[in-house]
Write a protein that holds these residues in place. Sequence first.
Motif, mmCIF file in Angstrom:
data_model
loop_
_atom_site.group_PDB
_atom_site.id
_atom_site.type_symbol
_atom_site.label_atom_id
_atom_site.label_comp_id
_atom_site.label_asym_id
_atom_site.label_seq_id
_atom_site.Cartn_x
_atom_site.Cartn_y
_atom_site.Cartn_z
ATOM 1 N N ALA A 1 -5.495 2.007 4.971
ATOM 2 C CA ALA A 1 -4.397 2.334 4.067
ATOM 3 C C ALA A 1 -2.739 1.623 4.122
ATOM 4 O O ALA A 1 -1.909 2.331 3.442
ATOM 5 N N GLN A 2 -3.209 0.381 5.119
ATOM 6 C CA GLN A 2 -1.528 -0.231 5.371
ATOM 7 C C GLN A 2 -2.158 -1.644 4.375
ATOM 8 O O GLN A 2 -3.025 -1.885 4.414
ATOM 9 N N PHE A 3 -0.471 -1.727 3.836
ATOM 10 C CA PHE A 3 -0.446 -3.382 3.377
ATOM 11 C C PHE A 3 0.051 -3.996 4.661
ATOM 12 O O PHE A 3 1.385 -3.669 4.414
ATOM 13 N N ILE A 4 -0.225 -5.154 5.054
ATOM 14 C CA ILE A 4 0.038 -5.390 6.672
ATOM 15 C C ILE A 4 0.748 -7.614 6.206
ATOM 16 O O ILE A 4 -0.115 -8.029 5.269
ATOM 17 N N LEU A 5 1.957 -7.828 6.649
ATOM 18 C CA LEU A 5 2.271 -8.731 5.710
ATOM 19 C C LEU A 5 3.074 -10.064 7.200
ATOM 20 O O LEU A 5 3.114 -8.682 8.043
ATOM 21 N N GLU A 6 2.101 -10.629 7.709
ATOM 22 C CA GLU A 6 2.865 -11.442 9.048
ATOM 23 C C GLU A 6 3.253 -12.680 8.628
ATOM 24 O O GLU A 6 2.598 -13.414 8.160
ATOM 25 N N ASP A 7 4.088 -12.769 9.320
ATOM 26 C CA ASP A 7 5.299 -13.426 8.934
ATOM 27 C C ASP A 7 6.295 -13.545 7.582
ATOM 28 O O ASP A 7 5.767 -14.440 7.397
ATOM 29 N N GLY A 8 6.351 -13.171 7.619
ATOM 30 C CA GLY A 8 7.131 -12.668 7.185
ATOM 31 C C GLY A 8 8.797 -12.570 6.534
ATOM 32 O O GLY A 8 8.973 -13.205 7.362
ATOM 33 N N GLU B 1 25.288 -3.816 -5.675
ATOM 34 C CA GLU B 1 26.515 -3.905 -6.410
ATOM 35 C C GLU B 1 26.372 -5.242 -7.341
ATOM 36 O O GLU B 1 26.214 -5.207 -8.656
ATOM 37 N N THR B 2 26.839 -6.106 -6.167
ATOM 38 C CA THR B 2 26.786 -7.660 -6.426
ATOM 39 C C THR B 2 25.601 -8.584 -6.928
ATOM 40 O O THR B 2 24.981 -9.602 -7.009
ATOM 41 N N ASN B 3 24.666 -8.100 -6.148
ATOM 42 C CA ASN B 3 22.844 -8.495 -6.272
ATOM 43 C C ASN B 3 23.056 -9.595 -5.386
ATOM 44 O O ASN B 3 21.995 -10.438 -5.395
ATOM 45 N N GLN B 4 24.243 -9.933 -4.717
ATOM 46 C CA GLN B 4 24.483 -11.463 -4.020
ATOM 47 C C GLN B 4 23.715 -11.037 -2.569
ATOM 48 O O GLN B 4 23.644 -9.737 -2.182
ATOM 49 N N LYS B 5 22.549 -12.439 -1.869
ATOM 50 C CA LYS B 5 21.598 -11.879 -0.597
ATOM 51 C C LYS B 5 23.279 -11.628 0.439
ATOM 52 O O LYS B 5 24.121 -12.838 0.520
ATOM 53 N N ILE B 6 23.003 -11.063 1.163
ATOM 54 C CA ILE B 6 23.636 -10.654 1.751
ATOM 55 C C ILE B 6 22.922 -10.988 4.058
ATOM 56 O O ILE B 6 24.040 -11.834 4.148
ATOM 57 N N MET B 7 21.857 -10.972 3.943
ATOM 58 C CA MET B 7 21.105 -12.301 4.599
ATOM 59 C C MET B 7 19.263 -11.583 4.801
ATOM 60 O O MET B 7 19.006 -11.249 3.772
ATOM 61 N N SER B 8 19.108 -12.738 5.834
ATOM 62 C CA SER B 8 17.933 -12.998 5.321
ATOM 63 C C SER B 8 17.279 -12.993 6.994
ATOM 64 O O SER B 8 18.034 -13.544 7.523
ATOM 65 N N ALA B 9 15.795 -12.883 7.117
ATOM 66 C CA ALA B 9 15.319 -12.402 8.341
ATOM 67 C C ALA B 9 14.551 -12.442 8.645
ATOM 68 O O ALA B 9 13.455 -12.622 7.447
ATOM 69 N N LYS B 10 13.938 -13.490 9.585
ATOM 70 C CA LYS B 10 12.261 -13.939 9.499
ATOM 71 C C LYS B 10 11.718 -12.178 10.551
ATOM 72 O O LYS B 10 12.527 -12.332 10.700
ATOM 73 N N VAL B 11 10.717 -11.791 10.131
ATOM 74 C CA VAL B 11 9.852 -10.762 9.987
ATOM 75 C C VAL B 11 8.293 -10.892 10.954
ATOM 76 O O VAL B 11 7.836 -11.013 9.845
ATOM 77 N N PRO B 12 7.967 -10.751 12.026
ATOM 78 C CA PRO B 12 6.615 -11.342 12.306
ATOM 79 C C PRO B 12 5.368 -10.137 11.561
ATOM 80 O O PRO B 12 4.606 -10.655 11.826
ATOM 81 N N LYS B 13 5.752 -8.670 11.606
ATOM 82 C CA LYS B 13 4.823 -8.009 10.442
ATOM 83 C C LYS B 13 5.610 -6.921 9.893
ATOM 84 O O LYS B 13 6.749 -6.401 10.586
ATOM 85 N N ILE B 14 5.290 -6.368 8.392
ATOM 86 C CA ILE B 14 6.287 -5.979 8.143
ATOM 87 C C ILE B 14 4.748 -4.878 7.936
ATOM 88 O O ILE B 14 3.999 -6.024 7.048
ATOM 89 N N VAL B 15 5.052 -3.698 7.758
ATOM 90 C CA VAL B 15 4.030 -2.969 7.381
ATOM 91 C C VAL B 15 4.594 -1.770 5.960
ATOM 92 O O VAL B 15 5.229 -1.009 6.663
ATOM 93 N N PHE B 16 3.475 -1.726 5.208
ATOM 94 C CA PHE B 16 3.880 -1.166 4.363
ATOM 95 C C PHE B 16 2.741 0.632 4.100
ATOM 96 O O PHE B 16 1.290 -0.157 3.343
ATOM 97 N N ASN B 17 3.001 1.824 4.325
ATOM 98 C CA ASN B 17 1.988 2.508 4.659
ATOM 99 C C ASN B 17 2.186 4.130 3.607
ATOM 100 O O ASN B 17 1.378 4.249 2.957
ATOM 101 N N ASP B 18 3.468 4.506 3.842
ATOM 102 C CA ASP B 18 3.240 5.693 2.769
ATOM 103 C C ASP B 18 2.614 5.814 1.552
ATOM 104 O O ASP B 18 2.793 7.224 2.027
ATOM 105 N N ALA B 19 3.418 5.702 1.042
ATOM 106 C CA ALA B 19 2.650 5.140 -0.811
ATOM 107 C C ALA B 19 0.858 5.736 -0.224
ATOM 108 O O ALA B 19 0.457 6.174 -1.148
ATOM 109 N N CYS B 20 -0.021 5.321 0.292
ATOM 110 C CA CYS B 20 -0.895 4.865 0.299
ATOM 111 C C CYS B 20 -2.061 5.771 1.295
ATOM 112 O O CYS B 20 -2.273 6.923 0.904
ATOM 113 N N LEU B 21 -1.076 6.628 2.421
ATOM 114 C CA LEU B 21 -1.985 7.286 3.186
ATOM 115 C C LEU B 21 -1.790 8.886 2.753
ATOM 116 O O LEU B 21 -2.460 9.132 3.633
ATOM 117 N N LYS B 22 -1.375 8.999 0.841
ATOM 118 C CA LYS B 22 -1.563 10.373 0.594
ATOM 119 C C LYS B 22 -3.181 10.521 -0.042
ATOM 120 O O LYS B 22 -3.657 11.728 -0.259
#
Length: 160
Positions: free
Chosen positions: A51-58, A66-87
């Motif tokens: 039940a995980q949604f995995i993004l590699e090299d994200g 408040e301002t909707n201005q970008k504060i920072m960005s970063a390369k992320v080797p792996k992002i995992v989303f799973n809490d919503a689906c595990l139930k």
Amino acid sequence: MKKNEFVIMKFIKNQFVNDFLDGNIYFKELRRYAEYAEETGDNVIGDLNEAQFILEDGKAEFFDIETNQKIMSAKVPKIVFNDACLKYGAFCMFGFGEENFCEFGSNGEKNIFEFTDIQKSKLKEFGDKCAVITKPDDINKKIEKEAMSKGISLKFDKVK
């Protein structure tokens, strides 16, 4: 049965056989299969990526609320989303397919099946009884119809 067809089996504990035969099915949360893999190291019954949604090299971007201005960005080797689906619940059955046929009757009426060694080692973990379903589409339609009458959406698919 032709070689490209399959049957499904539901291995079930004795205490649940009558309920199953009466059409009552019990779901486990997908979380349980991820936990099982983590606890036992078993990726046949369990699945660490269940039940995980995995993004590699994200790329992660953070914005000021408040301002909707970008504060920072970063390369992320792996992002995992799973809490919503595990139930969500899962009801699993075993697909007995082409890899399990060891002999076909010449008259088309007799088939001989064998479990693979991995399957043999796992059978008792699923239950001590087995229901054999020779027409998977029929049972899927019945389950889907009942679920829809209760406002439950379903997805039928083979685990890859």
